[in-house]
Design a protein around this motif. Structure first.
Motif, PDB file in Angstrom:
ATOM      1  N   SER A  12      45.492 -52.111  61.029  1.00 47.04           N
ATOM      2  CA  SER A  12      46.154 -51.939  62.494  1.00 47.04           C
ATOM      3  C   SER A  12      45.610 -50.470  62.818  1.00 47.04           C
ATOM      4  O   SER A  12      46.582 -49.735  63.570  1.00 47.04           O
ATOM      5  N   GLY A  13      44.569 -49.764  62.682  1.00 49.35           N
ATOM      6  CA  GLY A  13      44.411 -48.564  63.146  1.00 49.35           C
ATOM      7  C   GLY A  13      44.781 -47.334  62.132  1.00 49.35           C
ATOM      8  O   GLY A  13      44.079 -46.520  62.462  1.00 49.35           O
ATOM      9  N   GLY A  14      45.363 -47.804  61.097  1.00 46.14           N
ATOM     10  CA  GLY A  14      45.791 -46.851  60.115  1.00 46.14           C
ATOM     11  C   GLY A  14      44.976 -47.309  58.812  1.00 46.14           C
ATOM     12  O   GLY A  14      43.951 -47.888  59.017  1.00 46.14           O
ATOM     13  N   SER A  15      45.003 -46.301  58.017  1.00 42.82           N
ATOM     14  CA  SER A  15      44.457 -46.530  56.555  1.00 42.82           C
ATOM     15  C   SER A  15      45.162 -46.439  55.614  1.00 42.82           C
ATOM     16  O   SER A  15      46.184 -45.487  55.481  1.00 42.82           O
ATOM     17  N   SER A  16      45.151 -47.237  54.343  1.00 40.73           N
ATOM     18  CA  SER A  16      46.058 -47.194  53.337  1.00 40.73           C
ATOM     19  C   SER A  16      45.316 -47.150  51.734  1.00 40.73           C
ATOM     20  O   SER A  16      44.174 -47.668  51.959  1.00 40.73           O
ATOM     21  N   ARG A  17      45.873 -46.147  51.194  1.00 39.79           N
ATOM     22  CA  ARG A  17      45.008 -46.044  49.818  1.00 39.79           C
ATOM     23  C   ARG A  17      45.535 -47.189  48.927  1.00 39.79           C
ATOM     24  O   ARG A  17      46.666 -47.945  49.094  1.00 39.79           O
ATOM     25  N   ILE A  27      48.500 -58.014  39.025  1.00 42.37           N
ATOM     26  CA  ILE A  27      49.636 -58.071  39.475  1.00 42.37           C
ATOM     27  C   ILE A  27      49.950 -57.019  40.645  1.00 42.37           C
ATOM     28  O   ILE A  27      48.989 -55.967  40.513  1.00 42.37           O
ATOM     29  N   GLY A  28      50.443 -57.031  41.769  1.00 41.80           N
ATOM     30  CA  GLY A  28      50.445 -56.022  42.835  1.00 41.80           C
ATOM     31  C   GLY A  28      51.853 -55.440  42.789  1.00 41.80           C
ATOM     32  O   GLY A  28      52.942 -56.157  42.275  1.00 41.80           O
ATOM     33  N   PHE A  29      51.785 -54.321  43.254  1.00 38.77           N
ATOM     34  CA  PHE A  29      53.215 -53.507  43.456  1.00 38.77           C
ATOM     35  C   PHE A  29      53.076 -52.768  44.728  1.00 38.77           C
ATOM     36  O   PHE A  29      52.190 -52.199  45.221  1.00 38.77           O
ATOM     37  N   LEU A  30      54.605 -52.948  45.487  1.00 35.40           N
ATOM     38  CA  LEU A  30      54.706 -52.022  46.399  1.00 35.40           C
ATOM     39  C   LEU A  30      55.762 -51.344  46.375  1.00 35.40           C
ATOM     40  O   LEU A  30      56.726 -51.631  45.739  1.00 35.40           O
ATOM     41  N   ALA A  31      55.659 -49.957  46.715  1.00 40.22           N
ATOM     42  CA  ALA A  31      56.487 -48.847  46.179  1.00 40.22           C
ATOM     43  C   ALA A  31      58.007 -48.935  46.879  1.00 40.22           C
ATOM     44  O   ALA A  31      58.136 -49.551  47.976  1.00 40.22           O
ATOM     45  N   GLY A  32      58.820 -48.359  46.403  1.00 38.61           N
ATOM     46  CA  GLY A  32      60.247 -48.088  46.603  1.00 38.61           C
ATOM     47  C   GLY A  32      60.442 -46.858  47.658  1.00 38.61           C
ATOM     48  O   GLY A  32      59.215 -46.422  47.946  1.00 38.61           O
ATOM     49  N   PHE A  33      61.637 -46.516  47.807  1.00 33.92           N
ATOM     50  CA  PHE A  33      61.973 -45.593  48.761  1.00 33.92           C
ATOM     51  C   PHE A  33      61.397 -44.105  48.522  1.00 33.92           C
ATOM     52  O   PHE A  33      61.209 -43.946  47.288  1.00 33.92           O
ATOM     53  N   PRO A  55      48.735 -51.153  46.818  1.00 32.50           N
ATOM     54  CA  PRO A  55      48.402 -50.591  47.930  1.00 32.50           C
ATOM     55  C   PRO A  55      49.562 -49.826  48.618  1.00 32.50           C
ATOM     56  O   PRO A  55      50.779 -50.309  48.304  1.00 32.50           O
ATOM     57  N   ALA A  56      49.373 -48.729  49.311  1.00 33.24           N
ATOM     58  CA  ALA A  56      50.322 -48.065  49.979  1.00 33.24           C
ATOM     59  C   ALA A  56      50.775 -48.730  51.285  1.00 33.24           C
ATOM     60  O   ALA A  56      50.224 -49.108  52.368  1.00 33.24           O
ATOM     61  N   LEU A  83      48.147 -56.782  51.546  1.00 40.76           N
ATOM     62  CA  LEU A  83      48.055 -57.492  50.416  1.00 40.76           C
ATOM     63  C   LEU A  83      46.754 -58.402  50.477  1.00 40.76           C
ATOM     64  O   LEU A  83      46.126 -58.496  49.061  1.00 40.76           O
ATOM     65  N   LYS A  84      46.414 -58.897  51.563  1.00 41.05           N
ATOM     66  CA  LYS A  84      45.197 -59.771  51.617  1.00 41.05           C
ATOM     67  C   LYS A  84      43.966 -59.055  51.270  1.00 41.05           C
ATOM     68  O   LYS A  84      42.972 -59.278  50.574  1.00 41.05           O
ATOM     69  N   LYS A  85      43.980 -57.637  52.008  1.00 39.65           N
ATOM     70  CA  LYS A  85      42.708 -57.087  51.922  1.00 39.65           C
ATOM     71  C   LYS A  85      42.586 -56.234  50.409  1.00 39.65           C
ATOM     72  O   LYS A  85      41.645 -55.739  49.906  1.00 39.65           O
TER      73      LYS A  85
END
Lengths: 259, 444
Positions: A12-17, A27-33, A55-56, A83-85
């Motif tokens: 969506s116009g941004g970029s994620s590492r 396995i995938g991981f999304l970070a905490g606070f 992914p961030a 997640l898909k990408k």
């Protein structure tokens, strides 16, 4: 710790590492606070047996673009895209902590066929009068470490600027991470997820540190009760809200046994 | 120069041990301290003081918006202005500084209420559009700090269009969607009331004020000494943008205590000043910095400033004035985040020495004001002549002496400039007179 490989995806116009490390079942991981400004031992432990993809979340360290999202639907669609990408929606095991845990639960509820199982570490999203979350955004800076970790030094270490980091951008990035979580969860951490938990049908593991000062024990109980599929809870001893920082070995071992 | 009488409407009976036993006057102030029967008298005293100021010849009377706040009893400043529009001197402008427009969804309500006040008052409204403090907007009202400025910008566009668009229109914004926007009533002043923007020291706000041709108001509680860098920055930016140095582009807030002699002033104003700076500015650091409230550009500027200060061996006293409109300066934002507002002067001698409050005889006060007005270069002077627990008698004394003895000494200031940002009311001959049963122009 060996460093992970790094790629970037557009959202969506941004970029994620996107970090990747290890071999084996993905396995995938999304970070905490506060996000992940640095690779952490917990991820290394997972990478011993699995390919870990991290992914961030937009606005968290390693990603920008959080200001593009105005409502919760925007966020859920964005996380699904991320997640898909990142190739994490092929009947994959997903892990999330705090805000990341809440977003993983959303994806599992709305796209049940794309998720194998989920492991949530003190997930946000269902705060209520009966089991309120503490306010992570109204804290004195020096009190935040103790609120996040059983061992506050672990939070401080995670947030300490490395020698090779840009001294101006580093603190801005850490502040942005707090803003991004606020953009999704302000003011109470309640996104109405409780109405969607009943759509989660995959096996679910919910972890909470026994000294978590953000998420109450009964909150986790309620969260677990609302899930339609098989859901189990596990308490991690000597761990705070970010149990993966406090007890990386115990958390990684528990999750790997589960998945 | 314009002399605008500003009221915060403080709760005047906070206990002496407030600082020791209470963490914050804002957001989670102890409700047990609020006595509605006493507040009944406070509100009426404060309104009396404002009406008195108008009778004394001040150019404007000003109110503002705070929530869950023990020094500002005006969650709805428009209610106060509605009362004043009827009862205060009809020659006096009515300034609301203002409505925190990001908080109102849809912002139609702000457009309507301000239009009502403009009509009731015969076109005397000055419309203030602050972003609002973190405590008011993000904590007391729960607005998302990450969206606050985006919502503010959209609300501004909405309100301005609602005031000026002659046809019913649809508004399709990011945060506000309304198929039919057609406010009724419309503001009396055309194209709309003058707009003033209270703000901190952010360059974005200065540029925006210049672009929109709005008055920029620096509302600090810490006086002129702490304001120099900010006001200099504002005027340097106006120079860069090719704007003239019309002093009426800028407003500034100053506490003043005037008496027959300096010693009398010290005797009269020490207690209310100390009440304000000790008790009223007791704000928890937890509420100083909701994430996203300060723009990234401003954060970067603050970090750069910190680094350069550290490199030069200077003290850790970086002032990031844009972070906290209304309560900024003097104490560095970094200190505020860590310790709250507890490093600023709280004893009268220091309060005066630091310029938070200007005191003295009429000649002394006029001399100091003349100096700061020229030094900071502003034309819209907002005066706090009631502050802290100052009672009505003292407030009125301060007001009267200022009006009669100080104001005339400053009548020549900026007379060479035209104030383009002042209300243009109906002539008195066209105005309704409240309670006049023989009003020939009244609706039948």
């Amino acid at each position: 710790m060996d460093t992970p490989s790094v790629t970037r995806i557009s959202i969506s116009g941004g970029s994620s590492r996107v970090w990747r490390k290890g071999k084996g079942e993905v396995i995938g991981f999304l970070a905490g606070f506060g996000g992940l400004p640095k690779w952490i031992p917990f991820l290394d432990l997972l990478a011993d047996k699995n390919e870990v993809i991290v992914p961030a979340i937009p606005g968290f360290p390693g990603a920008v673009g959080h200001n593009n999202f105005d409502n919760h639907l925007d966020w859920i669609v964005a996380v699904h895209d991320i997640l898909k990408k990142s190739n994490l929606l092929n009947n994959t095991s997903l892990i999330g902590s705090g805000p990341g845990g809440s977003l993983i639960a959303e994806v599992a509820a709305l796209w049940p066929n794309e998720v194998k199982n989920i492991s949530l570490i003190s997930p946000w999203g269902i705060s209520s009068d009966e089991f309120p979350m503490a306010d992570p955004w109204a804290q004195r800076p020096h009190e935040l470490a103790g609120l996040m970790c059983h061992n506050p030094k672990l939070w401080d270490d995670l947030k300490t600027q490395p020698n090779d980091a840009d001294p101006i951008e580093w603190p801005v990035e850490q502040a942005r991470a707090l803003e991004a979580s606020a953009r999704i969860f302000w003011p109470l951490g309640n996104t109405g997820l409780i109405k969607r938990l009943g759509h989660i049908t995959c096996p679910t593991l919910i972890l909470r540190g026994d000294s978590d000062r953000i998420i109450p024990k009964n909150y986790i109980k309620k969260f677990c009760q609302e899930i339609q599929g098989e859901a189990v809870t596990k308490t991690i001893k000597n761990a705070g809200h970010l149990a993966e920082l406090d007890q990386p070995y115990e958390v990684a071992k528990t999750i790997q046994s589960f998945i | 120069m314009k002399h605008c009488w500003f009221h915060l409407m403080p709760y005047t009976e906070l206990p002496e041990d407030f600082r020791d036993n209470h963490e914050s006057i804002w957001v989670d102030i102890d409700s047990k301290l609020f006595d509605p029967e006493r507040a009944h008298h406070m509100y009426n005293d404060h309104l009396d003081e404002m009406e008195f100021a108008a009778d004394m010849g001040f150019d404007a009377i000003c109110v503002n918006e705070h929530h869950s706040n023990g020094y500002g009893l005006m969650p709805s400043p428009n209610l106060m202005l509605a009362s004043l529009a009827r009862r205060a001197n009809p020659k006096t402008a009515l300034c609301v500084l203002g409505n925190s427009i990001a908080l109102y969804n849809p912002p139609t309500r702000v457009a309507e209420e301000m239009a009502m006040i403009d009509c009731i008052s015969g076109g005397r409204l000055i419309a203030g559009f602050p972003v609002g403090s973190p405590m008011d907007t993000c904590y007391a009202y729960g607005q998302n700090p990450s969206q606050l400025r985006e919502r503010y910008a959209e609300a501004h566009d909405f309100i301005k269009k609602a005031w000026t668009e002659t046809d019913t229109f649809s508004f399709n914004g990011r945060f506000n969607q309304q198929r039919y926007v057609n406010i009724w009533p419309r503001p009396l002043q055309k194209p709309h009331p003058p707009i003033w923007v209270p703000g901190g020291g952010s360059i974005e706000t200065w540029r925006w004020c210049a672009e929109m041709d709005y008055v920029y108001c620096y509302l600090s509680y810490y006086g002129y000494q702490a304001a120099k860098a900010t006001m200099n920055g504002f005027w340097e930016e106006m120079d860069r943008l090719g704007k003239d140095r019309n002093p009426y582009r800028a407003g500034f807030l100053q506490f003043v205590g005037v008496a027959e002699t300096e010693s009398m002033a010290r005797e009269l104003y020490a207690e209310p000043a100390e009440y304000f700076y000790d008790r009223c500015l007791r704000v928890s650091a937890r509420y100083a910095n909701p994430p996203g409230y300060v723009t990234e550009a401003t954060q970067r500027a603050g970090v750069k400033s910190q680094i350069s200060t550290a490199a030069s061996g200077g003290p850790d006293d970086v002032s990031n004035t844009s972070a906290l409109p209304g309560i900024q300066k003097a104490q560095s934002i970094n200190e505020v985040r860590k310790n709250g507002f507890n490093k600023n002067a709280r004893e009268f001698d220091s309060i005066v020495e630091n310029g938070y409050v200007i005191i003295g005889s009429p000649d002394q006060v006029a001399e100091q004001l003349r100096e700061i007005v020229h030094d900071l270069h502003f034309g819209q002077l907002m005066l706090l002549l009631q502050y802290g627990n100052m009672n009505k008698k003292t407030a009125n004394y301060n007001t009267k002496l200022y009006a009669e003895k100080v104001m005339p000494l400053l009548s020549d200031v900026w007379s060479e400039w035209e104030n383009h940002w002042w209300p243009k009311p109906l002539s008195m001959s066209k105005r309704a007179l409240p309670n006049n049963i023989n009003n020939s122009m009244a609706a039948e």
